[in-house]
Every structure is written in C-alpha cells, then in structure tokens.
Scaffold this motif. Sequence first.
Motif, PDB file in Angstrom:
ATOM      1  N   LYS A 228      96.293  -2.567   2.993  1.00 23.55           N
ATOM      2  CA  LYS A 228      95.800  -3.933   3.145  1.00 23.55           C
ATOM      3  C   LYS A 228      94.288  -3.950   3.072  1.00 23.55           C
ATOM      4  CE  LYS A 228      99.691  -5.831   5.653  1.00 23.55           C
ATOM      5  NZ  LYS A 228     100.178  -6.373   6.905  1.00 23.55           N
ATOM      6  N   ASN A 229      93.640  -2.950   3.649  1.00 21.89           N
ATOM      7  CA  ASN A 229      92.186  -2.899   3.612  1.00 21.89           C
ATOM      8  C   ASN A 229      91.670  -2.681   2.193  1.00 21.89           C
ATOM      9  OD1 ASN A 229      91.945  -3.331   6.320  1.00 21.89           O
ATOM     10  ND2 ASN A 229      91.748  -1.190   6.865  1.00 21.89           N
ATOM     11  N   ILE A 230      92.362  -1.876   1.412  1.00 21.39           N
ATOM     12  CA  ILE A 230      91.948  -1.624   0.033  1.00 21.39           C
ATOM     13  C   ILE A 230      92.013  -2.926  -0.757  1.00 21.39           C
ATOM     14  CG2 ILE A 230      92.610  -0.490  -2.132  1.00 21.39           C
ATOM     15  CD1 ILE A 230      93.456   1.936  -0.381  1.00 21.39           C
ATOM     16  N   LEU A 231      93.105  -3.659  -0.613  1.00 17.99           N
ATOM     17  CA  LEU A 231      93.234  -4.926  -1.321  1.00 17.99           C
ATOM     18  C   LEU A 231      92.187  -5.927  -0.853  1.00 17.99           C
ATOM     19  CD1 LEU A 231      97.122  -5.266  -1.374  1.00 17.99           C
ATOM     20  CD2 LEU A 231      95.624  -4.638  -3.279  1.00 17.99           C
ATOM     21  N   SER A 232      91.916  -5.945   0.434  1.00 12.67           N
ATOM     22  CA  SER A 232      90.894  -6.848   0.967  1.00 12.67           C
ATOM     23  C   SER A 232      89.515  -6.474   0.443  1.00 12.67           C
ATOM     24  CB  SER A 232      90.893  -6.805   2.498  1.00 12.67           C
ATOM     25  OG  SER A 232      92.104  -7.284   3.010  1.00 12.67           O
TER      26      SER A 232
END
Length: 165
Positions: free
Chosen positions: A46-50
């Motif tokens: 999720k952090n990578i996509l964010s």
Amino acid sequence: LKYINKEFFDLNEFRHLLSTLDLKRSNIIEILYLLLLSLEKEKTNKNILSETTKLIKYATKYGFTWESSNDCFQKIEEEFIELKKAVKNNDNNNIKEELGDLIFTLQCYATMKEYDIKQIINDANFKFEKRFKKLRKIAELEGIDIKNASSKVKDKLWQKVKKYT
C-alpha cells in the motif's frame, strides 16, 4: 503481543476463543509471525502505491504530465513494447526495469482518470480468485488434472469459466 493488540485488535476479545484452542506455544508464535508478515507485506504494498501516486501528483503540479489520457495510454503501449523486447532478449534486468515502467505508467493513467488503483487491484484479485475456484471445480467435474493439462486445455477451461462469471 502489545503491538498486535494496539494496532490490529483487542486480544482480550479473543481470550476465550484462544483458551479453547489446543495449540502449542510454538504454533501460536508461528501464527502470530505469519500474521505480522502478511500485514507488513500488505502495508508495504500500500505504501508503494501511495508513494507512486504522490510522485505522479508532484510531477503533475509542475506540468509534467500528458495532455490527455489517450496520450498516457500511448505511453503504456510504448512501455509494453519495450517490455516485450526485453523479454525477447531474455534480459532480466531490463525486464524488471520495463515492467516497473509499465506499472508506473498504468498508475499514471489510473490517476489521470481518478481511478483508485488499490481498489482496481483488489477487484482484479477477487475476480481472478472467483474464476479460478470455478475453474478448479469444472476441472474436477470433467476429470482434468490442471497441473498436467496442456495450455490449450487450460485456456478452454478459462474461457468456459469467463462465460459464467
């Protein structure tokens, strides 16, 4: 345990349930470890996509974007062609780089269209899981061993499943 309790759920709520299970301490530790590992993986993804979304919005703020979603889609096609060339050349480093470029550009397109890429991926996962479960049932009913089936047989099964889902 304090971390799990604070971040994810109240262990006191599960105390009765846990007391009814006949598990060794090592089993409980393994379960908790796997839980944390899966949660950390999910958090990282999720952090990578964010982070990608932030980079796209940052560049857009400075006018570094495509004029239209069609222009962005042309870039997606270009990145896909570059990935195909890297695969054809069997260049693993370039494959990874081009795959990253393609995914990044797909997220640019989703951002331009104001689509939630995380939800899109979740929906795709759900659809695949549903179809694959159905495929396994059909294969079982038809006596087909999926592992040893030819690509042609697998594709026929997949096309059959797509008609029903």
